[in-house]
Design a protein around this motif. Structure first.
Motif, PDB file in Angstrom:
ATOM      1  N   CYS A 112      -7.172  -2.054   1.390  1.00 36.65           N
ATOM      2  CA  CYS A 112      -6.322  -2.142   2.349  1.00 36.65           C
ATOM      3  C   CYS A 112      -6.775  -2.299   3.660  1.00 36.65           C
ATOM      4  CB  CYS A 112      -5.500  -0.951   2.299  1.00 36.65           C
ATOM      5  SG  CYS A 112      -4.148  -1.013   3.551  1.00 36.65           S
TER       6      CYS A 112
ATOM      7  N   PRO B 159      -6.754   6.990   2.260  1.00 35.00           N
ATOM      8  CA  PRO B 159      -6.071   7.691   2.365  1.00 35.00           C
ATOM      9  C   PRO B 159      -4.561   7.444   1.536  1.00 35.00           C
ATOM     10  CG  PRO B 159      -5.691   6.501   4.412  1.00 35.00           C
ATOM     11  CD  PRO B 159      -6.756   6.289   3.597  1.00 35.00           C
TER      12      PRO B 159
ATOM     13  N   CYS C 204      -5.418  -1.843   6.442  1.00 40.08           N
ATOM     14  CA  CYS C 204      -5.108  -1.073   7.661  1.00 40.08           C
ATOM     15  C   CYS C 204      -6.083   0.044   7.751  1.00 40.08           C
ATOM     16  CB  CYS C 204      -3.579  -0.649   7.294  1.00 40.08           C
ATOM     17  SG  CYS C 204      -2.550  -2.127   7.384  1.00 40.08           S
ATOM     18  N   HIS C 205      -5.934   0.938   6.549  1.00 36.43           N
ATOM     19  CA  HIS C 205      -6.621   2.233   6.830  1.00 36.43           C
ATOM     20  C   HIS C 205      -7.860   2.360   5.707  1.00 36.43           C
ATOM     21  CE1 HIS C 205      -2.762   2.718   8.403  1.00 36.43           C
ATOM     22  NE2 HIS C 205      -3.532   2.933   9.456  1.00 36.43           N
ATOM     23  N   SER C 206      -8.219   1.252   4.929  1.00 37.82           N
ATOM     24  CA  SER C 206      -9.205   1.096   3.945  1.00 37.82           C
ATOM     25  C   SER C 206      -9.041   1.937   2.818  1.00 37.82           C
ATOM     26  CB  SER C 206     -10.697   1.694   4.682  1.00 37.82           C
ATOM     27  OG  SER C 206     -10.723   0.792   6.031  1.00 37.82           O
ATOM     28  N   SER C 207      -7.898   1.910   2.526  1.00 40.92           N
ATOM     29  CA  SER C 207      -7.600   2.774   1.110  1.00 40.92           C
ATOM     30  C   SER C 207      -8.167   1.748  -0.018  1.00 40.92           C
ATOM     31  CB  SER C 207      -6.028   2.935   0.705  1.00 40.92           C
ATOM     32  OG  SER C 207      -5.662   4.049   1.543  1.00 40.92           O
TER      33      SER C 207
ATOM     34  N   HIS D 190       0.074   4.041   1.203  1.00 35.49           N
ATOM     35  CA  HIS D 190      -0.115   4.769   2.406  1.00 35.49           C
ATOM     36  C   HIS D 190       0.904   4.639   3.205  1.00 35.49           C
ATOM     37  CE1 HIS D 190      -2.554   5.924   6.082  1.00 35.49           C
ATOM     38  NE2 HIS D 190      -1.986   6.994   5.573  1.00 35.49           N
ATOM     39  N   LEU D 191       0.955   3.400   3.968  1.00 34.76           N
ATOM     40  CA  LEU D 191       1.744   3.198   5.153  1.00 34.76           C
ATOM     41  C   LEU D 191       2.574   1.695   4.885  1.00 34.76           C
ATOM     42  CD1 LEU D 191       0.096   4.948   8.156  1.00 34.76           C
ATOM     43  CD2 LEU D 191       2.169   5.892   6.673  1.00 34.76           C
ATOM     44  N   GLY D 192       2.536   1.100   3.713  1.00 32.44           N
ATOM     45  CA  GLY D 192       3.044   0.186   3.508  1.00 32.44           C
ATOM     46  C   GLY D 192       2.538  -1.139   4.060  1.00 32.44           C
ATOM     47  N   CYS D 193       1.324  -1.352   4.172  1.00 35.96           N
ATOM     48  CA  CYS D 193       0.545  -2.704   4.684  1.00 35.96           C
ATOM     49  C   CYS D 193       0.334  -3.431   3.162  1.00 35.96           C
ATOM     50  CB  CYS D 193      -0.953  -2.418   5.106  1.00 35.96           C
ATOM     51  SG  CYS D 193      -0.896  -1.794   6.849  1.00 35.96           S
TER      52      CYS D 193
ATOM     53  N   CYS E  51       0.963  -1.270  -0.006  1.00 41.79           N
ATOM     54  CA  CYS E  51      -0.143   0.105   0.019  1.00 41.79           C
ATOM     55  C   CYS E  51       0.989   1.340   0.016  1.00 41.79           C
ATOM     56  CB  CYS E  51      -0.779  -0.026   1.275  1.00 41.79           C
ATOM     57  SG  CYS E  51      -1.991   1.427   1.193  1.00 41.79           S
TER      58      CYS E  51
HETATM   59  S1  FES Z   1      -1.391   1.356   4.831  1.00 38.06           S
HETATM   60 FE1  FES Z   1      -3.198   1.086   3.534  1.00 38.06          FE
HETATM   61  S2  FES Z   1      -4.241   2.519   3.731  1.00 38.06           S
HETATM   62 FE2  FES Z   1      -2.832   2.821   5.387  1.00 38.06          FE
END
Ligand code: FES
Length: 176
Positions: A118, A135, A120-123, A102-105, A100
């Motif tokens: 995603c 995000p 983690c934060h639903s991207s 965003h933060l790498g999930c 991802c």
């Molecule tokens: S790591 Fe994927 S939305 Fe935050």
């Protein structure tokens, strides 16, 4: 009495000179060690970097499979190399990173919803890796696809960042 004590405690001339010579040698030794370390650092700085060997490049190229094994509109995950092969509705291919932006999930493909979501934060990303819900700030990274003898190969040695999807990123099979 006092005079005698002072005389007894005073270092003999020979002992003092030996100590001074020992200290001098110690300083010279420490200086040489410091110089050796400095030379080592200078050498490491200017030493040419190892070129990526052909073997390393070959190992980074992962055979995904024959073209016909990827149906249009599907996404196939590859654990080795951590990428997806997306075959678009028009027959073109994209190799997408699973990471991802965003933060790498790790982003899974959710087939029933036809998008990457995603955990983690639903991207959310569409089949081309384009962001459809933040995000995540930009599209999923891509890898180069090589098509040889109708076989899809993915070069995982260079991951390419992109701000958004563009049609020029698609690899099409050669028309026969
Ligand atoms: S790591 Fe994927 S939305 Fe935050």
């Amino acid at each position: 009495m006092t005079y005698q004590k002072t005389q007894n405690n005073a270092p003999a001339e020979g002992t003092s000179s030996t100590r001074r010579s020992l200290l001098t040698k110690l300083w010279v030794l420490l200086g040489l060690v410091a110089l050796a370390e400095l030379l080592g650092l200078v050498f490491a700085f200017f030493k040419p970097r190892k070129q990526t060997t052909n073997a390393a490049v070959q190992n980074a190229i992962i055979t995904a499979g024959p073209e016909e094994s990827f149906l249009p509109g599907t996404v196939t995950a590859f654990v080795r190399g951590r990428f997806y092969v997306a075959r678009l509705a028009d027959g073109g291919f994209l190799a997408l990173s699973r990471t991802c932006t965003h933060l790498g999930c790790t982003v899974p493909w959710v087939a029933r919803e036809n998008k990457f979501i995603c955990p983690c934060h639903s991207s959310q990303f569409d089949i081309t890796g384009e962001v459809i819900s933040p995000p995540a700030p930009r599209a999923l990274d891509i890898y180069q696809i090589i098509i040889e003898n109708n076989v899809i190969k993915v070069d995982t040695s260079k991951r390419k960042k992109r701000s958004q999807f563009a049609a020029s990123q698609i690899t099409y099979p050669k028309k026969t």
